[in-house]
Design a protein around this motif. Structure first.
Motif, short mmCIF file in Angstrom:
data_model
loop_
_atom_site.label_atom_id
_atom_site.label_comp_id
_atom_site.label_asym_id
_atom_site.label_seq_id
_atom_site.Cartn_x
_atom_site.Cartn_y
_atom_site.Cartn_z
N MET A 123 30.51 -26.21 -11.97
CA MET A 123 30.14 -26.49 -13.35
C MET A 123 29.35 -27.79 -13.49
O MET A 123 29.06 -28.23 -14.60
CB MET A 123 31.39 -26.54 -14.23
N ARG A 124 28.97 -28.38 -12.37
CA ARG A 124 28.19 -29.63 -12.38
C ARG A 124 27.19 -29.60 -11.22
O ARG A 124 27.15 -30.49 -10.38
CB ARG A 124 29.11 -30.85 -12.24
N ILE A 125 26.35 -28.59 -11.19
CA ILE A 125 25.43 -28.42 -10.07
C ILE A 125 24.15 -29.21 -10.34
O ILE A 125 23.46 -28.98 -11.33
CB ILE A 125 25.12 -26.93 -9.85
N PRO A 126 23.80 -30.15 -9.48
CA PRO A 126 22.64 -31.01 -9.73
C PRO A 126 21.32 -30.30 -9.42
O PRO A 126 21.24 -29.45 -8.53
CB PRO A 126 22.85 -32.18 -8.77
N ARG A 127 20.30 -30.65 -10.20
CA ARG A 127 18.94 -30.16 -9.96
C ARG A 127 18.00 -31.36 -9.84
O ARG A 127 18.35 -32.47 -10.25
CB ARG A 127 18.47 -29.27 -11.11
N ILE A 128 16.82 -31.11 -9.34
CA ILE A 128 15.79 -32.14 -9.24
C ILE A 128 14.73 -31.86 -10.29
O ILE A 128 14.10 -30.78 -10.28
CB ILE A 128 15.17 -32.16 -7.84
N GLY A 129 14.54 -32.79 -11.22
CA GLY A 129 13.54 -32.62 -12.26
C GLY A 129 12.13 -32.83 -11.71
O GLY A 129 11.88 -33.80 -11.00
N ILE A 130 11.22 -31.92 -12.04
CA ILE A 130 9.83 -32.00 -11.60
C ILE A 130 8.97 -32.20 -12.85
O ILE A 130 9.07 -31.42 -13.81
CB ILE A 130 9.40 -30.74 -10.84
N TYR A 131 8.09 -33.21 -12.82
CA TYR A 131 7.36 -33.61 -14.01
C TYR A 131 5.86 -33.69 -13.77
O TYR A 131 5.39 -33.78 -12.63
CB TYR A 131 7.90 -34.96 -14.53
N ARG A 132 5.13 -33.68 -14.84
CA ARG A 132 3.68 -33.67 -14.80
C ARG A 132 3.13 -34.94 -14.14
O ARG A 132 3.62 -36.05 -14.38
CB ARG A 132 3.13 -33.55 -16.22
N GLY A 133 2.09 -34.78 -13.34
CA GLY A 133 1.35 -35.92 -12.83
C GLY A 133 2.00 -36.67 -11.68
O GLY A 133 1.54 -37.75 -11.32
N GLU A 134 3.05 -36.12 -11.09
CA GLU A 134 3.73 -36.85 -10.01
C GLU A 134 2.95 -36.80 -8.70
O GLU A 134 3.09 -37.68 -7.87
CB GLU A 134 5.14 -36.29 -9.81
N GLY A 135 2.16 -35.75 -8.49
CA GLY A 135 1.42 -35.64 -7.24
C GLY A 135 2.28 -35.06 -6.13
O GLY A 135 3.51 -35.12 -6.15
#
Length: 295
Positions: free
Chosen positions: A210-222
């Motif tokens: 119930m607490r599974i981590p994700r990696i946020g992917i964002y605009r312009g990171e390259g």
């Protein structure tokens, strides 16, 4: 037995020109997922990844269920043979107007307002038929930790019921809006029938279902920043040390340089939160069929 390496990515919108951290360009999305496939990752839905599997497994998730997920992300992932997971705030697909919650007001009544349009139930049904997982992002996208017990129960149970009615299946997956949760929220989520929930923490570490981590992917990171974020070595370091802030700082500086302005960390708020998963295992409908009647 192969070493387990489960990688869960979190995206939001997909747009060529919406100047927000939360909308990656279509070409960037394709390059990022293609990179992981070339590295030997096998695609899975969030629920499948949450159950655990040996070897390299990735799940590509999208919070908020913007129409751009069906219109732009789906054709890209279909070409790559990758099923996605979309987390839906279920009060919105029946509406004709843009979605809105705190942090999104700046995009209303402007040139990018259409980017806030939700995917329709028809589009979500088609995604499910294509092998995507359609999970819950509550009903109205509130900060769950601020709700009363009655409000919390209604948001969690109501969203799950709506998805079971419209999409079918058991709907066991949830993503916490704004990434906000506590022990009470987790307890209510379990009581509502969820078996796995996605977070978006600053540090990546092994959590409970119930607490599974994700990696946020964002605009312009390259691609350089993306490779750092998804690197197994960097992820292990991120789980053990606050030194991850260095990578975060580089990422934010890169986005500021690309967009020519300040990083808009409050656009949608920073923390937003099965079928066979083998590439090509699903029969994918033609992309234009997902653009059928919106409501």
């Amino acid at each position: 037995m192969p070493r387990r390496d489960t990688l869960i990515l979190c995206y939001h919108g997909v747009s060529e020109d919406w100047p927000t951290d939360y909308a990656v360009a279509p070409g960037d999305l394709e390059r990022q997922i293609d990179h992981l496939l070339a590295r030997g990752y096998r695609a899975a839905t969030f629920a499948e990844a949450a159950r655990g599997a040996p070897g390299r497994v990735m799940a590509v998730t999208f919070d908020d269920a913007f129409a751009s997920v069906a219109d732009r992300a789906y054709p890209i992932l279909a070409r790559l043979g990758v099923p996605g997971t979309v987390f839906v705030p279920t009060d919105f697909p029946d509406r004709r107007g843009p979605m809105s919650w705190p942090g999104m007001e700046r995009w209303l009544d402007g040139p990018h307002e259409d980017e806030l349009l939700p995917a329709s139930w028809h589009q979500l049904e088609r995604l499910a038929e294509a092998g995507w997982e359609v999970g819950s992002h509550t009903r109205s996208h509130p900060k769950l930790t601020s709700l009363s017990d009655a409000e919390l129960r209604a948001e969690l149970a109501g969203s799950r019921s709506a998805l079971i009615e419209r999409i079918g299946g058991s709907c066991g997956s949830l993503a916490y809006p704004f990434g906000a949760y506590d022990d009470r929220v987790v307890r209510f989520a379990r009581s509502a029938g969820y078996t796995a929930a996605a977070t978006l923490p600053g540090r990546i570490s092994a959590g409970s279902p119930m607490r599974i981590p994700r990696i946020g992917i964002y605009r312009g990171e390259g691609m350089g920043i993306f490779r750092l974020k998804v690197s197994p070595t960097v992820r292990r370091l991120r789980a053990r040390t606050p030194g991850w802030s260095f990578v975060t700082s580089v990422s934010r500086a890169r986005r500021r340089w690309v967009t020519g302005g300040p990083v808009r960390g409050a656009d949608l708020t920073r923390r937003s939160g099965g079928g066979s998963s083998e590439p090509g295992a699903h029969t994918q409908p033609e992309p234009h069929k997902l653009r059928a009647p919106r409501h």
